[in-house]
Design a protein around this motif. Structure first.
Motif, PDB file in Angstrom:
ATOM      1  N   ALA A  57      29.806  32.521  41.823  1.00 46.35           N
ATOM      2  CA  ALA A  57      30.556  32.512  40.715  1.00 46.35           C
ATOM      3  C   ALA A  57      31.535  33.251  40.823  1.00 46.35           C
ATOM      4  CB  ALA A  57      29.677  32.548  39.659  1.00 46.35           C
ATOM      5  N   VAL A  58      32.227  33.563  40.063  1.00 44.47           N
ATOM      6  CA  VAL A  58      33.070  34.596  39.750  1.00 44.47           C
ATOM      7  C   VAL A  58      32.972  35.074  37.930  1.00 44.47           C
ATOM      8  CG1 VAL A  58      35.935  35.340  39.189  1.00 44.47           C
ATOM      9  CG2 VAL A  58      35.235  34.027  40.797  1.00 44.47           C
ATOM     10  N   TYR A  59      32.944  36.014  37.531  1.00 43.91           N
ATOM     11  CA  TYR A  59      32.334  37.268  36.637  1.00 43.91           C
ATOM     12  C   TYR A  59      33.723  37.811  35.778  1.00 43.91           C
ATOM     13  CZ  TYR A  59      27.841  35.146  37.602  1.00 43.91           C
ATOM     14  OH  TYR A  59      26.317  34.184  37.636  1.00 43.91           O
ATOM     15  N   SER A  60      33.745  38.285  34.448  1.00 49.85           N
ATOM     16  CA  SER A  60      34.684  38.845  34.430  1.00 49.85           C
ATOM     17  C   SER A  60      33.853  39.612  33.254  1.00 49.85           C
ATOM     18  CB  SER A  60      35.968  38.240  33.258  1.00 49.85           C
ATOM     19  OG  SER A  60      35.447  37.568  32.045  1.00 49.85           O
ATOM     20  N   ASP A  89      31.385  37.353  31.357  1.00 50.34           N
ATOM     21  CA  ASP A  89      31.353  36.096  30.881  1.00 50.34           C
ATOM     22  C   ASP A  89      31.772  35.146  32.186  1.00 50.34           C
ATOM     23  OD1 ASP A  89      31.309  36.635  28.162  1.00 50.34           O
ATOM     24  OD2 ASP A  89      33.633  37.188  28.660  1.00 50.34           O
ATOM     25  N   ILE A  90      31.070  34.352  32.305  1.00 51.94           N
ATOM     26  CA  ILE A  90      31.356  32.912  33.663  1.00 51.94           C
ATOM     27  C   ILE A  90      33.562  32.720  33.648  1.00 51.94           C
ATOM     28  CG2 ILE A  90      30.835  31.636  35.151  1.00 51.94           C
ATOM     29  CD1 ILE A  90      27.789  31.594  33.730  1.00 51.94           C
ATOM     30  N   MET A 102      37.910  43.606  34.727  1.00 52.05           N
ATOM     31  CA  MET A 102      37.616  43.559  35.849  1.00 52.05           C
ATOM     32  C   MET A 102      37.055  42.264  36.445  1.00 52.05           C
ATOM     33  SD  MET A 102      38.921  46.526  37.058  1.00 52.05           S
ATOM     34  CE  MET A 102      38.279  46.184  38.688  1.00 52.05           C
ATOM     35  N   ARG A 103      37.104  41.775  36.979  1.00 55.63           N
ATOM     36  CA  ARG A 103      36.887  40.618  37.528  1.00 55.63           C
ATOM     37  C   ARG A 103      35.700  40.570  39.053  1.00 55.63           C
ATOM     38  NH1 ARG A 103      39.609  34.607  36.473  1.00 55.63           N
ATOM     39  NH2 ARG A 103      40.079  35.389  34.648  1.00 55.63           N
TER      40      ARG A 103
END
Length: 276
Positions: A15-18, A2-3, A28-29
């Protein structure tokens, strides 16, 4: 995946994702920088492992890798330093030098950290597979890191030379089995049997295994943690083995992100030349 967030940066995307992690048993991210070239083709990957005192978000904002990666056509993956969440045991308090993010890039074998603190396997297998499946990346990898992340970069590369084409480090914990702080990290996560520690010591690994290419290490000459980092041990082993590479002591620089930011371009160029 997921963004969590997404921002334009030097023509590319930060971007950061989980994602749910089977390896770490929790959410986790991680962060990923995709350079502008990734809009048209798959690009090589540079892994940046953060130090134990901060999470990946500090490196994303302050290490200064995006501009150089955009120019060189490299993606940069920033894993977190440890599992997080209310159900995850903490290695210490905010005032403790182990800290809540003390994954140290090992697979913990002591309870209560054993179920979640498996950063070695997480980065090497789970996260690597995830980003290759979901992002426009070539299966060509370099790895670098700062402080405890430099330790992680060196040990992951030296133990898995078939999985990485290049390795560098900035102020790495180069010889943790012989430093007070490193021994505390290893004993906390792995226990008192010191025979299990050597596979997480870059100096000992280099002496045993060597490295297929050349190695770049930058170290601030005014780093307050020099006695704990022990770059001289790694440099001596490189000299004894005639290992190609450089350990550069940078006069006047400390352990901060000002140091990392100053030499980020050198490290990105080093990896780009070997990945491209």
């Amino acid at each position: 995946m997921d963004i969590v967030s997404q921002h334009r940066s030097f023509g590319g995307v930060q971007a950061v994702y989980s994602h749910p992690s089977n390896t770490c048993g929790c959410e986790m991210r991680f962060a990923a920088y995709l350079p502008p070239q990734a809009a048209d083709r798959d690009v090589p990957v540079l892994w940046y492992l953060s130090g134990g005192a901060e999470g990946f978000d500090a490196a994303v904002a302050r290490a200064g890798f995006q501009e150089h990666a955009a120019r060189r056509g490299l993606a940069v993956i920033f894993p977190d330093v440890a599992p997080r969440g209310d159900s995850v045991a903490r290695c210490g308090t905010a005032a403790d030098d182990l800290g809540a993010g003390a994954g140290f890039y090992v697979n913990a074998t002591r309870d209560p950290w054993r179920p979640n603190y498996r950063m070695y396997d997480y980065i090497l297998h789970e996260l690597r597979g995830l980003v290759l499946d979901h992002l426009p990346l070539e299966d060509r990898h370099g790895i670098t890191g700062h402080a405890a992340g430099g330790h992680g970069a060196l040990t992951l590369a030296l133990r898995n030379s078939e999985m990485f084409e290049s390795v560098t480090a900035l102020a790495p914990v180069a010889n943790p089995t012989s430093s007070e702080w490193g021994r505390r990290q290893l004993s906390t996560l792995l226990g008192s049997d010191e025979t299990t520690w050597s596979v997480h010591d870059a100096t000992l690994l280099l002496d045993e295994l060597g490295w297929k290419g050349d190695i770049l290490v930058d170290q601030g000459g005014d780093d307050a943690f020099l006695d704990l980092l022990r770059p001289q041990a790694l440099a001596a082993t490189m000299a004894r083995r005639r290992q190609p590479g450089q350990v550069r002591i940078q006069k006047g620089y400390d352990h901060s992100f000002y140091f990392v930011n100053t030499f980020a371009g050198d490290h990105v160029q080093w990896h780009a030349e070997r990945l491209n």
